[in-house]
Motif scaffolding. Sequence first.
Motif, PDB file in Angstrom:
ATOM      1  N   ARG A   1       6.752   2.936  -5.040  1.00  0.00           N
ATOM      2  CA  ARG A   1       6.365   4.339  -4.859  1.00  0.00           C
ATOM      3  C   ARG A   1       5.615   4.916  -6.055  1.00  0.00           C
ATOM      4  O   ARG A   1       5.572   6.121  -6.230  1.00  0.00           O
ATOM      5  N   SER A   2       5.078   4.074  -6.888  1.00  0.00           N
ATOM      6  CA  SER A   2       4.304   4.611  -8.017  1.00  0.00           C
ATOM      7  C   SER A   2       3.069   3.774  -8.329  1.00  0.00           C
ATOM      8  O   SER A   2       2.758   3.523  -9.481  1.00  0.00           O
ATOM      9  N   SER A   3       2.386   3.305  -7.306  1.00  0.00           N
ATOM     10  CA  SER A   3       1.107   2.581  -7.425  1.00  0.00           C
ATOM     11  C   SER A   3       1.188   1.365  -8.331  1.00  0.00           C
ATOM     12  O   SER A   3       0.255   1.091  -9.084  1.00  0.00           O
ATOM     13  N   ILE A   4       2.273   0.653  -8.278  1.00  0.00           N
ATOM     14  CA  ILE A   4       2.401  -0.518  -9.128  1.00  0.00           C
ATOM     15  C   ILE A   4       2.567  -1.810  -8.331  1.00  0.00           C
ATOM     16  O   ILE A   4       1.956  -2.827  -8.632  1.00  0.00           O
TER      17      ILE A   4
ATOM     18  N   THR B   1      -6.285   2.829   1.265  1.00  0.00           N
ATOM     19  CA  THR B   1      -5.807   3.316  -0.029  1.00  0.00           C
ATOM     20  C   THR B   1      -4.299   3.112  -0.105  1.00  0.00           C
ATOM     21  O   THR B   1      -3.702   2.572   0.815  1.00  0.00           O
ATOM     22  N   LEU B   2      -3.688   3.519  -1.224  1.00  0.00           N
ATOM     23  CA  LEU B   2      -2.234   3.413  -1.329  1.00  0.00           C
ATOM     24  C   LEU B   2      -1.589   4.683  -0.773  1.00  0.00           C
ATOM     25  O   LEU B   2      -1.942   5.791  -1.171  1.00  0.00           O
ATOM     26  N   ALA B   3      -0.598   4.495   0.087  1.00  0.00           N
ATOM     27  CA  ALA B   3       0.081   5.655   0.670  1.00  0.00           C
ATOM     28  C   ALA B   3       0.840   6.430  -0.393  1.00  0.00           C
ATOM     29  O   ALA B   3       0.958   7.650  -0.325  1.00  0.00           O
ATOM     30  N   CYS B   4       1.341   5.706  -1.421  1.00  0.00           N
ATOM     31  CA  CYS B   4       2.163   6.384  -2.432  1.00  0.00           C
ATOM     32  C   CYS B   4       1.317   7.100  -3.465  1.00  0.00           C
ATOM     33  O   CYS B   4       1.832   7.824  -4.310  1.00  0.00           O
ATOM     34  N   LYS B   5      -0.010   6.867  -3.424  1.00  0.00           N
ATOM     35  CA  LYS B   5      -0.872   7.499  -4.422  1.00  0.00           C
ATOM     36  C   LYS B   5      -1.630   8.679  -3.821  1.00  0.00           C
ATOM     37  O   LYS B   5      -2.358   9.381  -4.525  1.00  0.00           O
TER      38      LYS B   5
HETATM   39  S1  FES Z   1       4.800   1.614  -2.957  1.00  0.00           S
HETATM   40 FE1  FES Z   1       4.216   0.304  -4.593  1.00  0.00          FE
HETATM   41  S2  FES Z   1       2.082   0.662  -4.697  1.00  0.00           S
HETATM   42 FE2  FES Z   1       2.709   2.110  -3.247  1.00  0.00          FE
END
Ligand code: FES
Lengths: 295, 317
Positions: free
Chosen positions: B56-59, B72-76
């Motif tokens: 949940r943090s683009s990692i 794209t990333l859903a969490c970003k």
């Molecule tokens: S949940 Fe890990 S990159 Fe989005």
Amino acid sequence: MKYAFFPGCVSRGGCPELYPAALEVSKRLGIELEEMVGASCTGAGVLQEKNQKLGDTLNARNFALAEKAGLPIMTICSTCQGVMSQAYKRLQDEGPAYLAEINSVLAEEGLEYKGTSEAKHLLWIIVEDVGIEKLRALVVRPLKGLKVAPFYGCYIVRPTKSLDFEEHPERQTSLETVIDALGAEVVDFPGKTRCCGFPILTINERNSVSMVANHTSDAKSLGADAMVTPCPLCHLNLDGYQPKASAMRHTKIDLPILHLPQLVGLAIGLDPKALGLSRHIIPTTRILSKIAVPA
Amino acid sequence: MTLQTTLRVSRFNPEEQRSYWQEYTLDVEPQYTVLDALIKIREYEDGSLGLRCSCRSSICGSCAIRINGHATLACKTKLRSLASGGRHVTVEPLGNLPIIKDLVVDMTSHWNKVMAVKPWLQPQGPEPEHEYIAPNETMLHLAGVMSCIMCGACVGDCTVLQVDPNFLGPAALAKAYRFVGDPRDAAGKERLKALNRYGGIWDCTRCYECVQACPKGVAPMERIMALRDKAIEVGFDNTYGARHTIAFGEILEHAGRLDELRLPIKTFGMFNFIQMLQLLPVGLRALMRGKMPPVFHKPIPKAENVRRIFKKMESKR
Ligand code: FES
Ligand code: SF4
Ligand code: SF4
């Protein structure tokens, strides 16, 4: 509203119908043009593959030529526009040393780029400078009943950071805005911002033509009578290679592809011949009869 | 202030092999990301919704999906940053990969392609006693590619993969650059030879989709362009792609502008009759409509200035 006109290579080469159409439409819209003398090709992203600084120098030279005339540049090609926008951004962002190095090369022919002159596509000029209300007022032949699919061309939609979309959000839907103002119906389809495949035409023709087949048949299946593009390279592929795309899919796709100034020109009452509409590979006669204009 | 949002989600049920759209309307906090909203749906409204996420943090790179048509990333992605202020959002699985269920795609082909570029260091000579040392400046240009989190967003939006699953694709090619550009690697030429083949660096259309999609600023397309340049540099200059790039530069240098008749001739070679014949029907059709580019191509006025700039800037490289 005066611009230094940068017609690009293709509007006088593979798409000779675009050049006069763009001139005539600009005149009617009140855009005064002074054609650039001695401006070079932008490098079209191909030259930049090998040597970005060389590409930036050529573009800085074009900007400097316009600056000397005290004018911003008008382009009529998504690729020219995108490549210029990217070069412009780099010349702004890379810092004074980069610009100074490039200017030292330009100095040999007495030129200097100060960073003021910028390029704008006719599409953006219509929406931002002419104004959609004025365009509407100029329409004498509303394209009622004509269903038109937009096709932007990669470089005028990506990468967004060089295209000032934050400052100009209207650019993202400019083509739809224009189609609508001309009285035609917008056919929205997912391929509108995708790649036409032109850059790999001589490298992997099958893939390139598959892209043409996908876009034209998708738009067609959503009811489009025509497609309009601000990019002559897209036009070369979508129009010129559509017969091959049809053969590949064993069906006649038959979707006329119009240059942006041609669609505008039709609606503001210009003669289809003067707009070069008879010079397409996919005939445009059917759309002309649909809006009751003799070919 | 809560925000009411409607998510239009593309669903796929593997048991029934059925795909359909489903809409969920829910109240969310203003700082919610698309992933937060999807998790809320799964927790409180519809436990059958399939999605993938972890950090949940683009990692971790596991939550890549298509939002309003773009990967794209859903969490970003904050709902409020989207068009319509996040009130109406379309959510789909990544493109170009088979769907397992709802928003979950099968990444196998992506991993296979990454493996195909041999993403490990291949140094030469005896192993040093301690670590391999590389000067800082020679590694800096790799910082961008090293931030790749293998999320596959670029793959999902790649234009060429849409029509040709054989293409290595942006993520694998960016990874290839990471090793070709590594001063400690000794397999550069071998690697470039493999990348020079069908499905490799020359098949990219330069469409910028991957540059736009990448949440980490990897800019895969720019790495592909750098690989092209390196391939030509080490002598792989006889593919249509390489010849096209070289011919384009030569014509531009000479005339200051493009010559659309000479470009294909130089790309295919004057005596490549088979390719020339294939161009013929297209050329004839164009000719009949008065569309042919001029046969006698005039250079731009004062083209010598362009030649001078070429000479200067090429020698600076
Ligand atoms: S949940 Fe890990 S990159 Fe989005
Ligand atoms: S630039 Fe090349 S690799 Fe990137 S999305 Fe387009 S075709 Fe694919
Ligand atoms: S290059 Fe960017 S988009 Fe592609 S896999 Fe790596 S992080 Fe994701």
